[in-house]
Design a protein around this motif. Structure first.
Motif, short mmCIF file in Angstrom:
data_model
loop_
_atom_site.label_atom_id
_atom_site.label_comp_id
_atom_site.label_asym_id
_atom_site.label_seq_id
_atom_site.Cartn_x
_atom_site.Cartn_y
_atom_site.Cartn_z
N HIS A 24 -7.23 -13.81 13.42
CA HIS A 24 -8.17 -12.97 12.68
C HIS A 24 -8.63 -13.67 11.40
CE1 HIS A 24 -9.97 -9.39 10.85
NE2 HIS A 24 -9.30 -9.72 9.76
N GLU A 28 -12.43 -14.82 10.70
CA GLU A 28 -13.15 -14.25 9.56
C GLU A 28 -13.62 -15.32 8.59
OE1 GLU A 28 -14.03 -10.90 8.72
OE2 GLU A 28 -13.65 -10.73 10.88
N LEU A 145 -8.76 -9.95 4.05
CA LEU A 145 -8.43 -10.36 5.42
C LEU A 145 -7.32 -9.49 6.01
CD1 LEU A 145 -8.54 -14.23 4.93
CD2 LEU A 145 -10.18 -12.83 6.23
N GLY A 148 -8.60 -5.87 6.67
CA GLY A 148 -9.44 -5.83 7.86
C GLY A 148 -8.63 -5.93 9.13
N TRP A 149 -7.65 -6.81 9.14
CA TRP A 149 -6.80 -6.97 10.34
C TRP A 149 -5.98 -5.71 10.58
CZ3 TRP A 149 -1.48 -7.12 11.28
CH2 TRP A 149 -1.14 -7.48 12.59
#
Length: 168
Positions: A24, A28, A145, A148-149
């Motif tokens: 991820h 990203e 990050l 979002g994950w």
């Protein structure tokens, strides 16, 4: 994206989740899909040895990042994506240190390992936190990050702040 993971720590961890959070973060960040990454989970003794040898540190640390080609990371089409795989480097995690830090900050060991994985990926991509401005940028990106994950995979978000990320 080729990500190899080896758990030599003697601790049972969800390596699939560590692979997923690394993938991820790399996706990203726009890293070339031909990039290669290695993640190694180790015990306290080996992490202590690595920390001493490479960072001149005392005792074990939570995460170490060893970039292969710092100046040649291909971040995708915007930078002229190549057709050859790029070796990003190695991330070394110590689940026992992560567990202790997780307890200190009040989240799970898995959450701490995910945070440390993203932290290691960012180091491989050239981010650092030696200066206050660099720290704000790196930890802000790390938080984005991770959040979002986690929202995508667990239905919850994280503040993405490190427990006590050691020297990397």
């Amino acid at each position: 994206m080729s990500i190899e993971i080896a758990n030599e720590s003697g601790v049972d961890v969800d390596t699939d989740a560590i692979l997923a959070v690394a993938r991820h973060a790399l996706d990203e960040m726009g890293v070339n899909p031909l990039a290669e990454l290695s993640i190694l989970l180790v015990d306290l003794e080996y992490m202590t040895e690595l920390n001493h040898r490479w960072m001149d540190g005392d005792g074990p640390t939570d995460v170490l990042a060893f970039p292969m080609d710092e100046g040649s990371v291909d971040h995708g089409p915007g930078e002229g994506a190549g057709t050859e795989p790029t070796l990003l480097g190695d991330i070394v995690l110590c689940p026992e240190v992560a567990a202790k830090q997780a307890g200190n900050v009040g989240h799970s060991t898995a959450d701490e390992l995910h945070l440390l994985t993203v932290h290691g990926v960012l180091h491989l991509l050239g981010y650092d936190h030696a200066e206050p401005e660099e720290e704000r940028e790196m930890f802000g990106l790390q938080a984005r990050l991770l959040s979002g994950w986690q929202a995508k995979n667990t239905g919850r978000a994280s503040d993405g702040q490190p427990g006590a990320v050691g020297p990397v």
